[in-house]
Design an enzyme around this catalytic site. Structure first.
Site, PDB file in Angstrom:
ATOM      1  N   ARG A   1       0.836  -1.205   0.000  1.00  0.00           N
ATOM      2  CA  ARG A   1       0.000   0.000   0.000  1.00  0.00           C
ATOM      3  C   ARG A   1       0.870   1.253   0.000  1.00  0.00           C
ATOM      4  NH1 ARG A   1      -1.385   4.173  -0.320  1.00  0.00           N
ATOM      5  NH2 ARG A   1      -3.212   5.279   0.405  1.00  0.00           N
TER       6      ARG A   1
ATOM      7  N   ILE B   1      -0.021   7.375   8.100  1.00  0.00           N
ATOM      8  CA  ILE B   1      -0.972   6.342   8.559  1.00  0.00           C
ATOM      9  C   ILE B   1      -0.868   5.067   7.714  1.00  0.00           C
ATOM     10  CG2 ILE B   1      -2.609   7.916   9.651  1.00  0.00           C
ATOM     11  CD1 ILE B   1      -4.292   7.680   7.011  1.00  0.00           C
ATOM     12  N   PRO B   2       0.235   4.338   7.823  1.00  0.00           N
ATOM     13  CA  PRO B   2       0.363   3.095   7.055  1.00  0.00           C
ATOM     14  C   PRO B   2      -0.767   2.115   7.379  1.00  0.00           C
ATOM     15  CG  PRO B   2       2.443   3.678   8.065  1.00  0.00           C
ATOM     16  CD  PRO B   2       1.407   4.583   8.651  1.00  0.00           C
ATOM     17  N   HIS B   3      -1.242   1.458   6.350  1.00  0.00           N
ATOM     18  CA  HIS B   3      -2.324   0.481   6.509  1.00  0.00           C
ATOM     19  C   HIS B   3      -2.287  -0.472   5.326  1.00  0.00           C
ATOM     20  CE1 HIS B   3      -3.808   3.949   4.226  1.00  0.00           C
ATOM     21  NE2 HIS B   3      -4.569   3.107   3.567  1.00  0.00           N
ATOM     22  N   GLY B   4      -3.075  -1.504   5.411  1.00  0.00           N
ATOM     23  CA  GLY B   4      -3.140  -2.475   4.332  1.00  0.00           C
ATOM     24  C   GLY B   4      -4.143  -2.042   3.267  1.00  0.00           C
TER      25      GLY B   4
END
Length: 161
Positions: free
Chosen positions: A61, A75-78
């Protein structure tokens, strides 16, 4: 207010996600953005929120587009497909006082998000309310203890109109 079946820092579904104490890591260092994503993803794994495979989707992502949202926060996320690797919705916070180069931006706070459905919407709204007030954003980035981060995020949830 914490409910009878809720521990301090655990998410309150009615109020949105709030990081648990064990999901907050302060005073860390990262070599680069990849290392920072790795650290926040490992935190989500360590607290039992996600499976190992979720970490790879966080890197995918980030490669597809920066998760930097301003005021020194990313805001790292999948991906939507990565929800299959989420055991429970959670937020992890990793602080980098020396900063991390995030594609030309200076990130001091990395907020990893893992959700099973749409709980993240109210959390992101709460985070945005913190970041639009420069003093609050600075308090969040420079917090010296995990409880302060929880308090800052929780106060925006309880003060929303």
């Amino acid at each position: 207010m914490i409910g009878a079946d809720q521990h301090e820092g655990e998410p309150n579904r009615a109020a949105g996600l709030v990081p648990a104490l064990e999901a907050i890591r302060l005073g860390r260092r990262a070599d680069d953005r990849t290392d920072a994503v790795e650290q926040v993803g490992r935190t989500l794994i360590d607290i039992g929120a996600v499976a190992e495979d979720y970490l790879g989707t966080m890197h995918q992502r980030e490669a597809a587009g920066s998760t930097y949202i301003g005021e020194g926060v990313a805001i790292p996320h999948g991906t939507d497909e990565s929800r299959a690797h989420v055991h429970r919705s959670a937020v992890a916070v990793v602080q980098f006082p020396e900063g991390v180069d995030w594609g030309g931006e200076d990130v001091r706070l990395c907020v990893g998000i893992a959700v099973m459905d749409s709980e993240h919407v109210s959390f992101l709204a709460s985070l945005a309310r913190v970041l639009i007030v420069p003093d609050q954003a600075e308090r969040l980035r420079s917090a010296r203890d995990a409880r302060s981060i929880i308090q800052i995020l929780r106060s925006t949830v309880s003060n929303r109109s």
